[in-house]
Design a protein around this motif. Structure first.
Motif, mmCIF file in Angstrom:
data_model
loop_
_atom_site.group_PDB
_atom_site.id
_atom_site.type_symbol
_atom_site.label_atom_id
_atom_site.label_comp_id
_atom_site.label_asym_id
_atom_site.label_seq_id
_atom_site.Cartn_x
_atom_site.Cartn_y
_atom_site.Cartn_z
ATOM 1 N N LEU A 111 -26.435 -55.858 -37.409
ATOM 2 C CA LEU A 111 -25.839 -56.750 -36.614
ATOM 3 C C LEU A 111 -25.922 -57.525 -35.393
ATOM 4 O O LEU A 111 -25.587 -57.883 -34.857
ATOM 5 C CB LEU A 111 -24.242 -56.114 -35.924
ATOM 6 N N GLU A 224 -21.098 -55.043 -30.949
ATOM 7 C CA GLU A 224 -21.713 -53.975 -32.455
ATOM 8 C C GLU A 224 -22.957 -54.519 -32.417
ATOM 9 O O GLU A 224 -23.344 -54.490 -33.875
ATOM 10 C CB GLU A 224 -20.497 -55.762 -33.606
ATOM 11 N N ALA A 238 -20.664 -50.980 -40.542
ATOM 12 C CA ALA A 238 -21.617 -52.357 -40.660
ATOM 13 C C ALA A 238 -21.767 -53.453 -41.330
ATOM 14 O O ALA A 238 -20.927 -54.394 -40.627
ATOM 15 C CB ALA A 238 -22.978 -51.931 -40.788
#
Length: 455
Positions: A111, A224, A238
């Motif tokens: 991410l 994140e 995720a």
């Protein structure tokens, strides 16, 4: 900064035992793409001009996979897992080529976004020797803390080594960093292994660079960006985050998602503005949708091209090679594979169209099947412009239905039909008065006899 060369060293040698999988951890997919490929895409978007993959477990499988998502990447094998600095040095050959910037990334942090990497590179351009990417969290337990003094990064301290005051720090290490290319090797080579595990830790270069008077700073990214994957539950988390990002991007670009949380995109899905997507739609790889299309609920689409103003579903399946032209319609419980549905053509319901062309403004009746496969080979069906195919027809390929051709309902068509011709391909109906009653009585008697015998 655009003139600066950049090498991205991606560490992907972990065994990933907690994934409980024979496949290397970083090849597990998010949005249909291996997680390490997401890292590669972020690096390239941040301006990386070179890629070095450090691999270990499943090296042959990794090399084969990398040919698809990073064909120009160099691969280096970390024979023994002796820490993160040791892993980076496995790519010594690539690092020594004289890149301006070195990005060190992890294959299991899919991410990470290009903006976070670009911000770190910008600090290198401004004179920093080491840039650590960090994040803030109200619950820092388990993370290394970033210790800053007077705007500079002084050290990274693992939680087990933190004092009580240091444990209160919420600025944590995301693991990724950027290193000035002309300093990278000498800093990495000074990392020792005088610790409980006898490993060479990449984080040690912060203090090493500081002791040399080099500039060491931290940049901040969202939590994140640092999310690492160690098991299937974290993989699912995720996926959730990635999908939420992509749904928002689509909506901000003018796509209507009626129930966003039920729509699943692939990594390469393209959708034009003013398209409406109803609930429970799944997009596999290779989908391109132009503007103002409508995708109805419970449709499954992959490898398909959908032009403007098309109407798909509900409960439609478009398989690879499906090509819907402007204002085409594929309705409920229809499947299309390796076929072109031309402008204004309608495939309304309960139909399979495979290896075929459906001409402009043609109408395909319910229950129609293109019989394209004989168990060994595929054959093509060509349906002309304005043709009408009646319900429950079987078109046995190879066969051509001419422009304006008309196929009677219930036909099995084995020969080509000329333009504007009418074709029947069914047995003649025969009606026998009273025969239905006779059959019912016979069958009922037989069933009763069978039941009595069983008793």
């Amino acid at each position: 900064m655009s003139q600066r060369s950049c090498l991205s060293v991606i560490l992907a040698a972990g065994e990933g035992t907690r994934m409980k999988s024979a496949m290397p951890k970083v090849l597990h997919a998010i949005a249909g793409l291996p997680m390490v490929a997401h890292v590669v895409k972020a690096a390239e978007a941040a301006g990386a001009t070179g890629l070095a993959l450090v691999i270990g477990h499943g090296a042959d499988e990794m090399r084969k996979a990398a040919q698809k998502f990073a064909p120009k990447a160099e691969t280096f094998v970390q024979e023994k897992r002796l820490g993160t600095a040791h892993a980076v040095l496995a790519a010594r050959e690539a690092i020594s080529k004289g890149y301006d910037d070195i990005l060190v990334m992890f294959g299991d942090t899919p991410l990470i976004d290009a903006q976070a990497l670009a911000a770190a590179r910008q600090k290198l351009a401004e004179g920093a020797a080491v840039v650590v990417i960090g994040f803030r969290t109200p619950n820092p337990t388990g993370y290394g803390r970033l210790i800053e003094r007077r705007g500079k990064l002084f050290a990274i301290i693992e939680e087990k080594d933190c004092s009580e005051d240091e444990k209160k720090i919420t600025f944590c290490n995301a693991g990724m960093m950027a290193i000035a290319g002309d300093q990278a090797l000498q800093l990495l080579e000074k990392v020792g292994n005088d610790n409980a595990k006898g490993e060479f830790y990449l984080t040690d270069i912060v203090e090493i660079a500081g002791a040399q008077g080099l500039s060491v700073v931290a940049t901040e990214a969202s939590f994140e960006n640092a999310l690492g994957i160690n098991n299937r539950a974290e993989l699912a988390e995720a996926e959730r985050v990635w999908q939420a990002r992509r749904r928002r991007e689509a909506m901000m670009a003018g796509v209507t998602l009626i129930a966003p949380e039920t729509v699943y995109f692939s990594h390469d899905t393209e959708i034009g503005a003013d398209t409406i997507v109803e609930p429970n739609v799944w997009f596999g790889p290779g989908v391109r949708i132009a503007s103002a299309a409508k995708i109805h609920a419970f449709s499954h689409i992959e490898g398909a091209t959908i032009a403007s103003n098309c109407d798909v579903g509900p409960f439609a399946r478009l398989r690879p090679g499906a090509d819907l032209r402007n204002k085409a319609k594929v309705g409920n419980f229809c499947e299309v594979k390796q076929a072109t549905i031309e402008e204004g053509a309608k495939v309304n319901h309960l139909t399979y169209i495979g290896d075929a062309r459906v001409g402009a403004a043609a109408n395909i009746g319910a229950g129609t099947i293109t019989c394209n496969y004989d168990g060994y080979s595929k054959f093509f069906t060509d349906i002309g412009e304005g043709a009408f195919v009646g319900s429950n027809s079987s078109l046995v390929a190879p066969v051509t239905i001419g422009k304006g051709g008309y196929i009677a309902s219930g036909s099995v068509i084995t020969e080509s039909v000329p333009d504007d011709a009418l074709a029947f391909g069914r047995a003649r109906q025969k009606t026998i008065p009273g025969k239905g009653k006779e059959l019912r009585e016979r069958f009922a008697s037989a069933a009763a006899a069978k039941k009595k015998a069983a008793e």
